[in-house]
Design an enzyme around this catalytic site. Structure first.
Site, PDB file in Angstrom:
ATOM      1  N   TYR A   1      11.219 -83.057 -67.574  1.00 29.85           N
ATOM      2  CA  TYR A   1      10.655 -82.850 -66.242  1.00 29.85           C
ATOM      3  C   TYR A   1      11.018 -84.016 -65.340  1.00 29.85           C
ATOM      4  O   TYR A   1      11.387 -85.094 -65.809  1.00 29.85           O
ATOM      5  CB  TYR A   1       9.142 -82.611 -66.292  1.00 29.85           C
ATOM      6  N   CYS A   2      10.945 -83.777 -64.052  1.00 37.68           N
ATOM      7  CA  CYS A   2      11.241 -84.794 -63.046  1.00 37.68           C
ATOM      8  C   CYS A   2      10.231 -84.609 -61.907  1.00 37.68           C
ATOM      9  O   CYS A   2       9.073 -84.315 -62.150  1.00 37.68           O
ATOM     10  CB  CYS A   2      12.685 -84.677 -62.571  1.00 37.68           C
ATOM     11  N   ARG A   3      10.656 -84.737 -60.674  1.00 44.06           N
ATOM     12  CA  ARG A   3       9.742 -84.544 -59.549  1.00 44.06           C
ATOM     13  C   ARG A   3       9.606 -83.066 -59.208  1.00 44.06           C
ATOM     14  O   ARG A   3       8.520 -82.550 -59.070  1.00 44.06           O
ATOM     15  CB  ARG A   3      10.228 -85.324 -58.331  1.00 44.06           C
TER      16      ARG A   3
END
Length: 197
Positions: A150-152
Site C-alpha cells: 500500500y501507499c497513499r
C-alpha cells in the site's frame, strides 16, 4: 495529550500500546529525532528526519505525476476488509508493506505494517536476507509468502507489486485506495462505533 520524545537508531521501531494493536513507525537512516503524540483514542507518529528532504521535488522520491509510463498493476487487489484482518491479526508469513517515503509514513501508517520505501524498493529486493533484515528491521518475505502493498492512493503500491512480481514473488497484491481509503474507512468505523454508544 502526552508527548513522548526519544532518540532512535537507524532501524524500524515497533511501538506497543495497551489499547492498540502493534503500530510501526519507520524512520530513515538519517533520522535521529522522533516524537509520538498519543491520546486516549489514537496514536500518531511524527518524525523529524535530519538530512532527509520533505520536498516533493527531491529527485530520490517517486513522483506518480512524473511517471505516466509507470506500469499499471493488473494483478490481485486487496480490499479494506482483507487489509483490516491482516492488521488486526498479523502473521509471520504474510506482510502488509507500506511503500511510501519516511516523511509520509511519519504522518501515520496501518497498524502492523512494515515499510520498504519505493525509492529504494528494487535495491532492497535484491539484498541478501541478512542485509535486508538489518536495513528494514524485519525478515525478508519469502517468494511465496503473501505480500499486500500500500501507499497513499494506490499507484505506488501497484508499481511495487509489479516490481516484486517481476522479481519472482508470486503472492502479491496491491491495496487499491491504500492509505486514503484506510483513513476514510477507519474514521467511518470509529464514527459508527461512537454513534452506537
Amino acid at each position: 495529550m502526552t508527548v513522548v520524545s526519544m532518540r532512535l537508531r537507524p532501524a524500524t521501531r515497533i511501538l506497543r500500546t495497551a489499547t492498540r494493536p502493534i503500530s510501526t513507525a519507520v524512520v530513515s537512516q538519517q533520522a535521529r529525532s522522533f516524537t509520538a503524540l498519543s491520546s486516549a483514542s489514537n496514536l500518531r507518529f511524527k518524525a523529524m528526519p535530519l538530512g532527509v528532504s520533505n520536498n516533493s521535488t527531491d529527485p530520490r522520491r517517486f513522483n506518480s505525476q512524473k511517471a505516466p509510463d509507470a506500469p499499471t498493476w493488473n494483478g490481485p487487489i486487496a480490499s479494506y476488509r482483507e487489509v483490516k484482518a491482516k492488521s488486526d491479526q498479523p502473521s509471520t508469513t504474510s506482510y502488509l508493506v507500506d511503500v511510501r517515503e519516511p516523511d509520509e509514513i511519519a504522518q501515520g501508517s496501518i497498524p502492523s505494517s512494515v515499510a520498504i520505501p519505493l525509492s529504494g524498493f528494487t535495491t532492497s529486493l535484491l539484498l541478501p536476507d541478512i542485509e535486508f533484515e538489518e536495513k528494514h528491521g524485519f525478515k525478508k518475505p519469502g517468494k511465496d509468502e503473501e505480500i499486500i502493498f500500500y501507499c497513499r492512493s494506490g499507484k505506488r503500491s501497484g508499481t511495487a507489486a509489479t516490481e516484486a512480481r517481476n522479481r519472482g514473488w508470486t503472492n502479491v497484491k496491491s491495496y487499491e485506495g491504500s492509505w486514503l481509503d484506510w483513513v476514510a474507512r477507519e474514521q467511518e468505523r470509529q464514527k459508527k462505533d461512537f454513534d452506537d454508544d
